[in-house]
Design an enzyme around this catalytic site. Sequence first.
Site, PDB file in Angstrom:
ATOM      1  N   LYS A  96       2.720 -18.748   8.926  1.00 38.35           N
ATOM      2  CA  LYS A  96       4.058 -18.218   8.695  1.00 38.35           C
ATOM      3  C   LYS A  96       4.230 -16.905   9.423  1.00 38.35           C
ATOM      4  O   LYS A  96       3.327 -16.078   9.330  1.00 38.35           O
ATOM      5  CB  LYS A  96       4.213 -18.003   7.187  1.00 38.35           C
ATOM      6  CG  LYS A  96       5.478 -17.310   6.766  1.00 38.35           C
ATOM      7  CD  LYS A  96       5.453 -17.039   5.287  1.00 38.35           C
ATOM      8  CE  LYS A  96       6.686 -16.236   4.947  1.00 38.35           C
ATOM      9  NZ  LYS A  96       6.702 -15.805   3.596  1.00 38.35           N
TER      10      LYS A  96
ATOM     11  N   LYS B 294      -0.406 -15.389   7.185  1.00 38.35           N
ATOM     12  CA  LYS B 294       0.959 -14.896   7.021  1.00 38.35           C
ATOM     13  C   LYS B 294       1.060 -13.533   7.698  1.00 38.35           C
ATOM     14  O   LYS B 294       0.313 -12.607   7.368  1.00 38.35           O
ATOM     15  CB  LYS B 294       1.276 -14.771   5.529  1.00 38.35           C
ATOM     16  CG  LYS B 294       2.631 -14.136   5.266  1.00 38.35           C
ATOM     17  CD  LYS B 294       3.012 -14.231   3.808  1.00 38.35           C
ATOM     18  CE  LYS B 294       4.285 -13.463   3.543  1.00 38.35           C
ATOM     19  NZ  LYS B 294       4.685 -13.515   2.149  1.00 38.35           N
TER      20      LYS B 294
HETATM   21  C1  PBG Z   1       6.528 -13.055  -0.457  1.00 34.54           C
HETATM   22  C2  PBG Z   1       7.276 -13.951   0.474  1.00 34.54           C
HETATM   23  C3  PBG Z   1       8.104 -13.576   1.533  1.00 34.54           C
HETATM   24  C4  PBG Z   1       8.591 -14.755   2.096  1.00 34.54           C
HETATM   25  C5  PBG Z   1       8.056 -15.795   1.375  1.00 34.54           C
HETATM   26  N1  PBG Z   1       7.230 -15.287   0.378  1.00 34.54           N
HETATM   27  C6  PBG Z   1       8.543 -12.254   1.975  1.00 34.54           C
HETATM   28  C7  PBG Z   1       7.624 -11.238   2.435  1.00 34.54           C
HETATM   29  O1  PBG Z   1       6.428 -11.432   2.584  1.00 34.54           O
HETATM   30  O2  PBG Z   1       8.127 -10.148   2.666  1.00 34.54           O
HETATM   31  C8  PBG Z   1       9.506 -14.825   3.277  1.00 34.54           C
HETATM   32  C9  PBG Z   1      10.154 -16.141   3.523  1.00 34.54           C
HETATM   33  C10 PBG Z   1      11.282 -16.112   4.484  1.00 34.54           C
HETATM   34  O3  PBG Z   1      11.536 -15.129   5.207  1.00 34.54           O
HETATM   35  O4  PBG Z   1      11.978 -17.132   4.553  1.00 34.54           O
HETATM   36  N2  PBG Z   1       6.721 -13.424  -1.789  1.00 34.54           N
END
Ligand code: PBG
Length: 345
Positions: free
Chosen positions: A263, A209
């Site tokens: 992601k 991520k």
């Molecule tokens: C963290 C999380 C995020 C997203 C999913 N889980 C945000 C982040 O890491 O700031 C982002 C998903 C999206 O942008 O659609 N709980």
Amino acid sequence: MRPYHACMADRLAGFPTRRPRRLRTTPAMRELVAETRLDVADLIAPLFVREAIDDAIEISSLPGVYQHTVDSLRREVAGLADRGVRAVMLFGVPAQKDAVGSGAFDPEGIVQVALEALRADLGDDVVLMADLCVDEYTDHGHCGIVRDDGDVDNDATLEIYGRAAVAQANAGAHVVAPSGMMDGQVGHIRGALDDAGHDGVSILGYSAKYASGLYGPFRDAVDVTIAGGGDRKGYQQDPRNAREALVEVAADLAEGADMVMVKPALAYLDIIHEVRRHVDVPLAAYHVSGEYSMIKAAAANGWIDHDTVALEHLTSIKRAGADLILTYLTGWFAERAAELDGRAG
Ligand code: PBG
């Protein structure tokens, strides 16, 4: 088979032996030779449920996506299930936030309440996934416990994640999906689930991520602002790194992840492709909020055609190697697939 250079020689002489356009002549021909097929069962719908609201609220930076009440969520999931959607991922928006994100592990926390309701409605018909993180629940907006020096305390955070995993599993989650990028999170959560008798609950790791600017609209969706204008670069991956994604994926698999995720998706198709070459477990990719919003905004301006680009995004993510796609386009695609089925019938 003739050597390639001989074919080239024929072509140069004006006798092409291969004309790829022959396979593009009709829609039926193109359908026949298509290498990638997108199915509604490949998609997972991310859904938001908010505590203490009376009606669903549309998220302005994510047109067509809502902060749901538990009841509107139940209707939404029932509708998706009717159209063949097999999985949803829940995110909670609590009424109160605090330093440790208690709403993430409180049995009465909003996601736990929603999971119980959905499990009662649907049993095992839909795979119920719960995003496992605390940023939606903390007053500082970080994905863990913040120490006095401002850093996120990895191991103190793992304790909280373990409790959240058990709370989600108790409430009926089939899959928990840790997204906080703490080291050792999958192993710790696996241990906590097993100790609580939840050895049948799976873990989908948000393994690779990235610290992306594409999560902007999501932070509107969950009402998160990172304290002091901070960012998540201390725990999420640097977009400049590709090999590091394989290190993260390998660690999650060694710790017991059943599925892994990359992601965001489109700016990271090389990562999806590379991870696919290395792992045999199901691979998911998250087409994130900013990727969705870019399509919606450009289409609203008449600059691109919504359906063509939406389909192209999802198809490309699958072509790169993802088995599953977490996308806000799930409802749209399921609707469209149902219409196409109707026409064929
Ligand atoms: C963290 C999380 C995020 C997203 C999913 N889980 C945000 C982040 O890491 O700031 C982002 C998903 C999206 O942008 O659609 N709980």
